[in-house]
Design an enzyme around this catalytic site. Structure first.
Site, PDB file in Angstrom:
ATOM      1  N   HIS A 141       0.861  -1.179   0.000  1.00 31.87           N
ATOM      2  CA  HIS A 141       0.000   0.000   0.000  1.00 31.87           C
ATOM      3  C   HIS A 141       0.898   1.231   0.000  1.00 31.87           C
ATOM      4  O   HIS A 141       1.544   1.558   0.993  1.00 31.87           O
ATOM      5  CB  HIS A 141      -0.914  -0.023   1.225  1.00 31.87           C
ATOM      6  N   LYS A 143      -9.996   6.726  -3.930  1.00 34.85           N
ATOM      7  CA  LYS A 143      -8.979   7.723  -3.619  1.00 34.85           C
ATOM      8  C   LYS A 143      -7.634   7.206  -4.100  1.00 34.85           C
ATOM      9  O   LYS A 143      -7.302   6.036  -3.898  1.00 34.85           O
ATOM     10  CB  LYS A 143      -8.935   8.007  -2.118  1.00 34.85           C
ATOM     11  N   LYS A 177      -3.527   7.618  -3.945  1.00 36.38           N
ATOM     12  CA  LYS A 177      -2.388   8.133  -3.204  1.00 36.38           C
ATOM     13  C   LYS A 177      -1.325   8.586  -4.200  1.00 36.38           C
ATOM     14  O   LYS A 177      -0.778   7.774  -4.955  1.00 36.38           O
ATOM     15  CB  LYS A 177      -1.812   7.052  -2.291  1.00 36.38           C
ATOM     16  N   ASP A 213      -5.103  11.962  -2.688  1.00 38.69           N
ATOM     17  CA  ASP A 213      -4.488  12.311  -1.405  1.00 38.69           C
ATOM     18  C   ASP A 213      -2.999  12.485  -1.657  1.00 38.69           C
ATOM     19  O   ASP A 213      -2.313  11.547  -2.064  1.00 38.69           O
ATOM     20  CB  ASP A 213      -4.735  11.211  -0.383  1.00 38.69           C
ATOM     21  N   GLU A 236      -6.887  16.036  -1.242  1.00 38.75           N
ATOM     22  CA  GLU A 236      -6.592  15.969   0.184  1.00 38.75           C
ATOM     23  C   GLU A 236      -5.160  16.392   0.484  1.00 38.75           C
ATOM     24  O   GLU A 236      -4.218  15.878  -0.125  1.00 38.75           O
ATOM     25  CB  GLU A 236      -6.826  14.534   0.676  1.00 38.75           C
ATOM     26  N   ASP A 286      -6.288  17.209   6.194  1.00 37.74           N
ATOM     27  CA  ASP A 286      -6.113  15.965   6.929  1.00 37.74           C
ATOM     28  C   ASP A 286      -4.985  16.144   7.939  1.00 37.74           C
ATOM     29  O   ASP A 286      -5.230  16.366   9.113  1.00 37.74           O
ATOM     30  CB  ASP A 286      -5.815  14.813   5.972  1.00 37.74           C
ATOM     31  N   LYS A 336     -10.618  12.074  11.989  1.00 38.90           N
ATOM     32  CA  LYS A 336      -9.895  10.873  12.399  1.00 38.90           C
ATOM     33  C   LYS A 336      -9.847  10.845  13.921  1.00 38.90           C
ATOM     34  O   LYS A 336      -9.270  11.735  14.549  1.00 38.90           O
ATOM     35  CB  LYS A 336      -8.483  10.844  11.814  1.00 38.90           C
ATOM     36  N   GLU A 388     -13.938   6.519   4.797  1.00 37.18           N
ATOM     37  CA  GLU A 388     -12.809   5.768   4.241  1.00 37.18           C
ATOM     38  C   GLU A 388     -12.478   4.581   5.143  1.00 37.18           C
ATOM     39  O   GLU A 388     -11.315   4.197   5.282  1.00 37.18           O
ATOM     40  CB  GLU A 388     -11.610   6.715   4.130  1.00 37.18           C
TER      41      GLU A 388
END
Length: 411
Positions: free
Chosen positions: A51, A196, A198, A227, A253, A278, A302, A356
């Site tokens: 990831h 989303k 990255k 993001d 983001e 974020d 979060k 998410e």
């Protein structure tokens, strides 16, 4: 109910005459619900694939599981999870465990677990920061109290207004064709229709081409967002945000450093796509300042970064008052942390940008007896006491790093 009879702890009936000094009733309740032990367990779980984030590529996820046991036999479960050791923030699994064992536990043992507010204020007065650890402790306290009174955590947080949450999926392989195929599969399975990407680790033009190609392939069937994890400087971000916005990207983001709040204000005013904060939100006060300055159109909530579900809901209240949109974010927690977030998010009046909470789907293994239910593009949130989970003790024992119990007990 007979006003001279009360039920405390495990449900034992207490009659007024049986208490020498009736004014001591609350003291008795406090003793019965006192915290007797706290155990922290570090667990390493493999991921289904690498990831990739701007600052780190995950090959596994490490969770800190918190087991808080009370004198009435109730156990509260919590989770504190961050990303990439110290690559993302100032806490790591090892520091979370050490700080809970050495600094949190002495402040909590013997205290009344039923008064979550008083306990969290007690921690705030003595321990600065450490929001990931605090979030895990608050989650365990809420889980215990929910079990004790027979209510879901959502009802302790004000009451749910929905039973399911739309869930985004992060496409993070870095390979355009693979990401398109993965998104198509998720649409076919009716598991996700929000994606989303990255970006930020690669050269900006390559990232932009990657994102635009995916949006073109998916079209109006899905929402595509990015993001950047603070990877761009302001000049790059200004150009990139314009290109992304004019090519159908719905949300951008944290494109630049959390420290460049003036730059966030400028980007938010000029970008065709909304800017979401974020990393800029590390406490409730950050949310207030961002809203006051107009530095973002959307906030990522979060619980770990705010210090617990209740603090995240205070951030949500600020956003709602300021007309800022909300998105239920994740630290890629396992099922326990995901449920803690979900129990808070289902109480929100508006969650316009969805959530998410896909962390458990990124892992090959689970620590629960019953896995979370994802269907029709949403996470179904349990409506049973506490968080609504049951630990798989065998799985926990197999994946725990130290293989031995290290509970901290009341002396």
């Amino acid at each position: 109910m007979d006003p001279d009879q009360f039920y405390i702890g495990t449900g034992k009936k207490v009659v007024r005459e049986s208490i020498p000094d009736f004014k001591n009733l609350m003291g008795i309740v406090m003793i019965v619900t006192a915290i007797e032990s706290i155990e922290t367990v570090i667990v390493d779980l493999p991921t289904i694939r690498p990831h990739k984030l701007a600052m780190h590529t995950m090959q596994k996820q490490t969770l800190v599981i918190i087991r808080l046991r009370c004198a009435d036999g109730v156990e509260g479960i919590g989770e504190s999870t961050t990303i990439g050791g110290l690559a993302y923030g100032s806490e790591s699994p090892d520091s979370i465990k050490t700080n809970i064992d050495k600094h949190f536990a002495p402040l909590l043992l013997g205290q009344n677990s039923a008064n979550v507010n008083a306990l969290m204020l007690r921690l705030e007065r003595s321990i600065r920061g450490n929001t990931f650890a605090k979030s895990g402790i608050e989650t365990a306290l809420l889980d215990a109290q929910g079990k004790r009174v027979g209510l879901p955590v959502s009802e302790l947080l004000g009451g749910r207004v929905r039973d399911a949450l739309p869930v985004a999926w992060t496409l993070a392989s870095g390979d355009t064709d693979k990401d398109i195929a993965e998104a198509e599969n998720m649409l076919d399975l009716r598991r996700h229709r929000i994606f989303k990407l990255k970006i930020g680790a690669d050269e900006v033009n390559r990232d932009l081409a990657h994102v635009i190609a995916i949006k073109k392939a998916l079209g109006d069937r899905a929402s595509v967002r990015v993001d950047v994890n603070q990877a761009w400087d302001e000049a790059v971000a200004l150009r990139a945000c314009r290109i992304l916005g004019t090519n159908g990207i719905d949300l951008i983001e944290q494109p630049i450093s959390r420290n460049n709040r003036a730059g966030m204000v400028r980007l938010n005013a000029m970008s065709p796509a909304p800017i979401m904060a974020d990393e800029s939100i590390e406490c409730v006060e950050d949310a207030f300042n961002l809203a006051r300055e107009g530095a973002a159109s959307v906030f990522a909530l979060k619980i770990a970064k705010n210090g617990g579900p209740r603090a995240a809901l205070r951030t949500a209240a600020i956003a709602e008052a300021a007309g800022v949109g909300l998105y239920g974010g994740t630290m890629l927690e396992g099922s326990i942390g995901t449920l803690a977030s979900a129990q808070a998010f289902v109480t929100l009046n508006k969650l316009a940008w969805g959530s998410e909470l896909f962390g458990p789907l990124l892992l090959t293994e689970d620590l629960l007896c019953e896995p979370l239910i994802y269907r029709d593009f949403e996470l179904q949130v349990p409506n049973t006491p506490g968080l609504g989970l049951s630990l798989d003790e065998e799985s926990l024992a197999f994946f725990r790093r130290d293989k031995t119990s290290t509970s901290i007990h009341l002396a």
